[in-house]
Write an enzyme that holds these catalytic residues in place. Structure first.
Site, PDB file in Angstrom:
ATOM      1  N   ARG A 142       4.510  18.390   1.060  1.00 41.94           N
ATOM      2  CA  ARG A 142       5.410  19.433   0.551  1.00 41.94           C
ATOM      3  C   ARG A 142       4.888  20.068  -0.738  1.00 41.94           C
ATOM      4  O   ARG A 142       5.343  21.132  -1.135  1.00 41.94           O
ATOM      5  CB  ARG A 142       6.807  18.823   0.307  1.00 41.94           C
ATOM      6  CG  ARG A 142       7.885  19.810  -0.106  1.00 41.94           C
ATOM      7  CD  ARG A 142       8.256  20.756   1.024  1.00 41.94           C
ATOM      8  NE  ARG A 142       9.299  21.686   0.595  1.00 41.94           N
ATOM      9  CZ  ARG A 142      10.598  21.508   0.814  1.00 41.94           C
ATOM     10  NH1 ARG A 142      11.006  20.414   1.434  1.00 41.94           N
ATOM     11  NH2 ARG A 142      11.473  22.383   0.409  1.00 41.94           N
TER      12      ARG A 142
ATOM     13  N   ASN B  26       0.854  -1.185   0.000  1.00 42.71           N
ATOM     14  CA  ASN B  26       0.000   0.000   0.000  1.00 42.71           C
ATOM     15  C   ASN B  26       0.895   1.242   0.000  1.00 42.71           C
ATOM     16  O   ASN B  26       1.706   1.438   0.915  1.00 42.71           O
ATOM     17  CB  ASN B  26      -0.899  -0.028   1.242  1.00 42.71           C
ATOM     18  CG  ASN B  26      -1.935   1.075   1.243  1.00 42.71           C
ATOM     19  OD1 ASN B  26      -1.649   2.218   0.885  1.00 42.71           O
ATOM     20  ND2 ASN B  26      -3.147   0.766   1.664  1.00 42.71           N
TER      21      ASN B  26
ATOM     22  N   THR C 256      -7.924   5.929   9.630  1.00 39.74           N
ATOM     23  CA  THR C 256      -7.610   4.689   8.929  1.00 39.74           C
ATOM     24  C   THR C 256      -8.774   3.731   9.130  1.00 39.74           C
ATOM     25  O   THR C 256      -9.671   3.994   9.923  1.00 39.74           O
ATOM     26  CB  THR C 256      -6.293   4.062   9.454  1.00 39.74           C
ATOM     27  OG1 THR C 256      -5.945   2.941   8.652  1.00 39.74           O
ATOM     28  CG2 THR C 256      -6.420   3.649  10.903  1.00 39.74           C
TER      29      THR C 256
ATOM     30  N   HIS D  91      -5.612   3.353  -1.431  1.00 44.46           N
ATOM     31  CA  HIS D  91      -6.896   3.542  -0.748  1.00 44.46           C
ATOM     32  C   HIS D  91      -7.254   5.031  -0.824  1.00 44.46           C
ATOM     33  O   HIS D  91      -7.015   5.783   0.117  1.00 44.46           O
ATOM     34  CB  HIS D  91      -6.787   3.086   0.709  1.00 44.46           C
ATOM     35  CG  HIS D  91      -8.092   3.040   1.437  1.00 44.46           C
ATOM     36  ND1 HIS D  91      -8.358   2.126   2.428  1.00 44.46           N
ATOM     37  CD2 HIS D  91      -9.212   3.802   1.329  1.00 44.46           C
ATOM     38  CE1 HIS D  91      -9.573   2.320   2.899  1.00 44.46           C
ATOM     39  NE2 HIS D  91     -10.102   3.342   2.247  1.00 44.46           N
TER      40      HIS D  91
ATOM     41  N   GLY E 100       1.027  -1.439   4.303  1.00 48.61           N
ATOM     42  CA  GLY E 100       1.439  -0.093   3.935  1.00 48.61           C
ATOM     43  C   GLY E 100       2.187   0.633   5.029  1.00 48.61           C
ATOM     44  O   GLY E 100       3.396   0.841   4.952  1.00 48.61           O
ATOM     45  N   HIS E 101       1.487   1.014   6.093  1.00 46.87           N
ATOM     46  CA  HIS E 101       2.070   1.887   7.112  1.00 46.87           C
ATOM     47  C   HIS E 101       3.345   1.301   7.713  1.00 46.87           C
ATOM     48  O   HIS E 101       4.376   1.984   7.781  1.00 46.87           O
ATOM     49  CB  HIS E 101       1.044   2.151   8.220  1.00 46.87           C
ATOM     50  CG  HIS E 101       1.534   3.091   9.275  1.00 46.87           C
ATOM     51  ND1 HIS E 101       1.570   4.458   9.096  1.00 46.87           N
ATOM     52  CD2 HIS E 101       2.038   2.862  10.518  1.00 46.87           C
ATOM     53  CE1 HIS E 101       2.060   5.031  10.176  1.00 46.87           C
ATOM     54  NE2 HIS E 101       2.356   4.088  11.052  1.00 46.87           N
TER      55      HIS E 101
ATOM     56  N   HIS F  36      -3.858  -4.811   7.808  1.00 48.33           N
ATOM     57  CA  HIS F  36      -3.974  -3.770   8.841  1.00 48.33           C
ATOM     58  C   HIS F  36      -3.056  -4.096  10.009  1.00 48.33           C
ATOM     59  O   HIS F  36      -3.260  -5.068  10.735  1.00 48.33           O
ATOM     60  CB  HIS F  36      -5.402  -3.572   9.347  1.00 48.33           C
ATOM     61  CG  HIS F  36      -5.580  -2.219   9.994  1.00 48.33           C
ATOM     62  ND1 HIS F  36      -5.933  -1.097   9.268  1.00 48.33           N
ATOM     63  CD2 HIS F  36      -5.408  -1.802  11.259  1.00 48.33           C
ATOM     64  CE1 HIS F  36      -5.998  -0.052  10.070  1.00 48.33           C
ATOM     65  NE2 HIS F  36      -5.673  -0.449  11.282  1.00 48.33           N
ATOM     66  N   ASP F  37      -2.042  -3.264  10.161  1.00 49.64           N
ATOM     67  CA  ASP F  37      -1.060  -3.364  11.243  1.00 49.64           C
ATOM     68  C   ASP F  37      -0.198  -4.617  11.175  1.00 49.64           C
ATOM     69  O   ASP F  37       0.457  -4.981  12.159  1.00 49.64           O
ATOM     70  CB  ASP F  37      -1.729  -3.267  12.618  1.00 49.64           C
ATOM     71  CG  ASP F  37      -2.165  -1.849  12.950  1.00 49.64           C
ATOM     72  OD1 ASP F  37      -1.805  -0.932  12.186  1.00 49.64           O
ATOM     73  OD2 ASP F  37      -2.861  -1.663  13.969  1.00 49.64           O
TER      74      ASP F  37
ATOM     75  N   HIS G  58      -4.173  11.665   0.750  1.00 50.16           N
ATOM     76  CA  HIS G  58      -2.928  10.990   0.345  1.00 50.16           C
ATOM     77  C   HIS G  58      -3.050  10.614  -1.131  1.00 50.16           C
ATOM     78  O   HIS G  58      -2.658  11.397  -1.991  1.00 50.16           O
ATOM     79  CB  HIS G  58      -2.589   9.799   1.245  1.00 50.16           C
ATOM     80  CG  HIS G  58      -3.757   9.061   1.821  1.00 50.16           C
ATOM     81  ND1 HIS G  58      -4.715   8.435   1.057  1.00 50.16           N
ATOM     82  CD2 HIS G  58      -4.116   8.857   3.118  1.00 50.16           C
ATOM     83  CE1 HIS G  58      -5.596   7.866   1.847  1.00 50.16           C
ATOM     84  NE2 HIS G  58      -5.284   8.107   3.101  1.00 50.16           N
TER      85      HIS G  58
ATOM     86  N   GLU H 270      -8.711   0.053  -2.738  1.00 48.87           N
ATOM     87  CA  GLU H 270      -9.573  -0.089  -1.570  1.00 48.87           C
ATOM     88  C   GLU H 270     -10.411   1.160  -1.380  1.00 48.87           C
ATOM     89  O   GLU H 270      -9.982   2.258  -1.738  1.00 48.87           O
ATOM     90  CB  GLU H 270      -8.733  -0.293  -0.305  1.00 48.87           C
ATOM     91  CG  GLU H 270      -7.859  -1.516  -0.297  1.00 48.87           C
ATOM     92  CD  GLU H 270      -7.072  -1.650   0.993  1.00 48.87           C
ATOM     93  OE1 GLU H 270      -6.543  -2.750   1.241  1.00 48.87           O
ATOM     94  OE2 GLU H 270      -6.979  -0.656   1.749  1.00 48.87           O
TER      95      GLU H 270
END
Length: 238
Positions: free
Chosen positions: A18, A7, A100, A43, A214-215, A191-192, A50, A70
């Protein structure tokens, strides 16, 4: 082997902070695929904080692996997916103001809605997956919607793993995956998930087809490098 879809939302977040086009998410997608990832996930949210809707269109020409979009299936999101025609659409019941994703679908309460949405995507030859909690009835309800796959929402697993109760944390996911396999539903997860907990999860979930990360992956890459981290995930998923 379980497929790894990366992701890239957080890369877009950095770009947007920026202005301009640094980092370039198209180049990031090319690099991530070149490093061996099996897919790219985005997503987009209504505020485009984002990933932007135009990013989704531009990535279509870049992603030569699996392309997963997603989101909550409002009409604008559905129109985008039908225009881009990714490999897979993952339906997530996140609120407009959610930071999220934080829960899976109530597949019983929303069955008729999901059936209608999923039928439209499948008519256009787009594989469907829906976000669900590891609850037996929700997995059974998912089958009734006509979806191809479910994506198990893994925050509770990640929390339990971090607390040192991984055996208890994985138990409902093992049970949910058994039901999904019996119902011939494909299994994704996300997720996580992180380098710390991904191997234990993938080893215990029979039939796990794909994880979307992703994260954690982007954060870990700040310390260890994007290519190295992608390779580390691939190794742990073998």
């Amino acid at each position: 082997m379980t497929k790894l879809s990366v992701n890239i939302n957080k890369i877009a977040t950095l770009r947007n902070a920026r202005g301009g086009n640094t980092p370039d998410i198209l180049e990031a997608a090319r690099k991530i695929q070149g490093f061996g990832a099996h897919g790219i996930t985005i997503h987009p949210r209504p505020d485009e904080r984002h990933i932007r809707y135009q990013d989704a269109r531009d990535l279509k020409e870049v992603v030569h692996t699996e392309y997963n979009i997603e989101g909550n299936p409002n009409r604008k999101f559905m129109d985008l997916v039908l225009e881009v025609k990714p490999t897979q659409v993952t339906l997530v019941p996140d609120a407009v103001n959610a930071i999220t994703s934080n829960a899976g679908w109530d597949t019983i309460r929303h069955k008729d809605f999901l059936k209608e949405v999923i039928a439209e995507f499948k008519k256009n030859h787009i594989r469907t997956s829906i976000f669900v909690d590891p609850v037996d009835k929700m997995v059974e309800g998912a089958k009734e919607t006509g979806t191809d796959r479910i994506e198990l929402y893994t925050e509770d697993y990640a929390t339990g793993y971090h607390k040192g109760t991984k055996e208890d944390a994985i138990r409902p996911y093992v049970a949910a995956s058994k039901i999904a396999n019996q119902l011939e539903l494909g299994i994704n997860a996300g997720h996580d998930l992180s380098l710390d907990n991904i191997a234990y999860f993938s080893q215990h979930i029979e039939g796990l087809l794909e994880v979307s990360i992703g994260h954690a992956l982007i954060s870990e890459s700040l310390y260890m490098g994007l290519e190295n981290v992608v390779q580390m995930y691939l190794y742990k998923l073998k």
